[in-house]
Design a protein around this motif. Structure first.
Motif, PDB file in Angstrom:
ATOM      1  N   ALA A  18      -7.330   1.420  -5.231  1.00 46.51           N
ATOM      2  CA  ALA A  18      -6.443   2.544  -4.906  1.00 46.51           C
ATOM      3  C   ALA A  18      -6.400   3.549  -6.052  1.00 46.51           C
ATOM      4  CB  ALA A  18      -5.040   2.025  -4.601  1.00 46.51           C
ATOM      5  N   SER A  19      -6.365   3.045  -7.287  1.00 50.05           N
ATOM      6  CA  SER A  19      -6.298   3.927  -8.462  1.00 50.05           C
ATOM      7  C   SER A  19      -7.578   4.731  -8.618  1.00 50.05           C
ATOM      8  CB  SER A  19      -6.039   3.101  -9.721  1.00 50.05           C
ATOM      9  OG  SER A  19      -4.816   2.396  -9.617  1.00 50.05           O
ATOM     10  N   SER A  25      -7.100   2.517   1.925  1.00 45.46           N
ATOM     11  CA  SER A  25      -8.061   1.697   1.184  1.00 45.46           C
ATOM     12  C   SER A  25      -7.416   0.414   0.679  1.00 45.46           C
ATOM     13  CB  SER A  25      -8.652   2.485   0.009  1.00 45.46           C
ATOM     14  OG  SER A  25      -7.638   2.873  -0.916  1.00 45.46           O
ATOM     15  N   SER A  26      -6.222   0.510   0.120  1.00 48.36           N
ATOM     16  CA  SER A  26      -5.555  -0.689  -0.399  1.00 48.36           C
ATOM     17  C   SER A  26      -5.086  -1.600   0.729  1.00 48.36           C
ATOM     18  CB  SER A  26      -4.377  -0.301  -1.298  1.00 48.36           C
ATOM     19  OG  SER A  26      -3.484   0.584  -0.643  1.00 48.36           O
ATOM     20  N   CYS A  55       0.661  -0.230 -10.567  1.00 43.68           N
ATOM     21  CA  CYS A  55       0.393  -0.881  -9.282  1.00 43.68           C
ATOM     22  C   CYS A  55      -0.095  -2.320  -9.423  1.00 43.68           C
ATOM     23  CB  CYS A  55      -0.637  -0.077  -8.497  1.00 43.68           C
ATOM     24  SG  CYS A  55      -0.037   1.534  -7.928  1.00 43.68           S
ATOM     25  N   PRO A  61       0.809  -1.225   0.000  1.00 46.49           N
ATOM     26  CA  PRO A  61       0.000   0.000   0.000  1.00 46.49           C
ATOM     27  C   PRO A  61       0.843   1.275   0.000  1.00 46.49           C
ATOM     28  CG  PRO A  61      -0.889  -1.572   1.565  1.00 46.49           C
ATOM     29  CD  PRO A  61       0.439  -2.116   1.118  1.00 46.49           C
ATOM     30  N   ALA A 116      -6.792  -4.600  -5.150  1.00 45.39           N
ATOM     31  CA  ALA A 116      -6.356  -3.485  -4.303  1.00 45.39           C
ATOM     32  C   ALA A 116      -5.810  -2.337  -5.148  1.00 45.39           C
ATOM     33  CB  ALA A 116      -5.289  -3.964  -3.319  1.00 45.39           C
ATOM     34  N   ALA A 117      -5.072  -2.670  -6.212  1.00 45.54           N
ATOM     35  CA  ALA A 117      -4.525  -1.643  -7.102  1.00 45.54           C
ATOM     36  C   ALA A 117      -5.639  -0.890  -7.820  1.00 45.54           C
ATOM     37  CB  ALA A 117      -3.591  -2.294  -8.123  1.00 45.54           C
ATOM     38  N   PHE A 166       1.875   1.818  -3.496  1.00 39.28           N
ATOM     39  CA  PHE A 166       0.761   2.400  -4.252  1.00 39.28           C
ATOM     40  C   PHE A 166       0.748   3.913  -4.068  1.00 39.28           C
ATOM     41  CE2 PHE A 166      -2.254  -1.551  -4.112  1.00 39.28           C
ATOM     42  CZ  PHE A 166      -1.385  -2.221  -4.951  1.00 39.28           C
ATOM     43  N   ALA A 182       1.809  -5.328  -7.452  1.00 38.65           N
ATOM     44  CA  ALA A 182       1.218  -6.102  -6.359  1.00 38.65           C
ATOM     45  C   ALA A 182       1.094  -7.575  -6.730  1.00 38.65           C
ATOM     46  CB  ALA A 182      -0.158  -5.531  -6.007  1.00 38.65           C
TER      47      ALA A 182
END
Length: 230
Positions: A189-190, A212-213, A169, A133, A185-186, A136, A173
């Motif tokens: 996050a994006s 968040s991630s 990302c 994270p 998660a990527a 990220f 990951a």
């Protein structure tokens, strides 16, 4: 117990961060400010710190497994937060990267310290859960600003930056061992990075992106969804 080698690693990493902040990012600022304008220079300087300080240090800690506990990384993050906060108290900003309108760099340091530590605790001694994270935030969010500034020559939340962030990302990951969970998660996050205001108030993506991630990756970990750390 904290070893002498861990203290040495902390000092080396701390000196590297100070070098990035005081020398490298200042040089980036001067080049960008001359080519474009002041705030573009500040933005590039901040992203340089994101990538070379926050990102590199998190990656090295996790990759080389330098610490037996998160105590020293946490302390280092808090000290760096104070390093960024005290100039604001004294009114002597490091103007090449500190924006008088916000304290996002202070948040960056504190979130770095907290997420790295929580990741180690949740993953039972594996720093990667906190480091990804942070990457990220440091590398993914960093590439958004670089792409947007090169394309538009100004600060903007255009989606082209978020696409670039996801393209960096997601494989990062995935290949660092989080598989499909890392890709999810990527993606989150994006998308979260694109949010600039909630309820009319500005939000700091230095907080929203890693938190968040981290929540997504922690859920995959706690639910025992298989992944393999590198």
């Amino acid at each position: 117990m904290i070893s002498l080698m861990e203290i040495l690693y902390t000092l080396i990493l701390f000196v590297w961060v100070i070098l990035v902040v005081q020398v490298i990012s200042k040089g980036v600022y001067e080049i960008a400010a001359r080519k474009w304008e002041y705030y573009v220079g500040v933005y590039f300087a901040r992203k340089t710190i994101h990538v070379l300080a926050g990102g590199i240090v998190a990656f090295v800690i996790a990759w080389l497994n330098l610490f037996s506990t998160p105590i020293l990384p946490f302390i280092m993050g808090v000290i760096l937060a104070m390093f960024c906060y005290l100039p604001r108290r004294s009114g002597k900003l490091m103007e090449w990267f500190q924006d008088p309108n916000n304290m996002y760099e202070v948040n960056f340091c504190l979130v770095w310290a907290i997420i790295m530590s929580l990741g180690w605790l949740v993953a039972n001694g594996d720093f990667w859960l906190g480091a990804v994270p942070i990457l990220f935030m440091a590398w993914g969010d960093g590439i958004t600003g670089i792409v947007r500034n090169f394309v538009f020559k100004k600060r903007t939340k255009h989606w082209i930056g978020n696409v670039a962030m996801f393209l960096l990302c997601a494989p990062l990951a995935y290949f660092l061992g989080f598989g499909v969970g890392g890709v999810i998660a990527a993606l989150i996050a994006s998308m979260v990075e694109h949010i600039e205001k909630i309820g009319g108030k500005f939000v700091d993506d230095n907080i929203t992106v890693p938190v968040s991630s981290f929540i997504v990756l922690s859920l995959f970990t706690l639910l025992n969804v298989p992944y393999v750390s590198p």
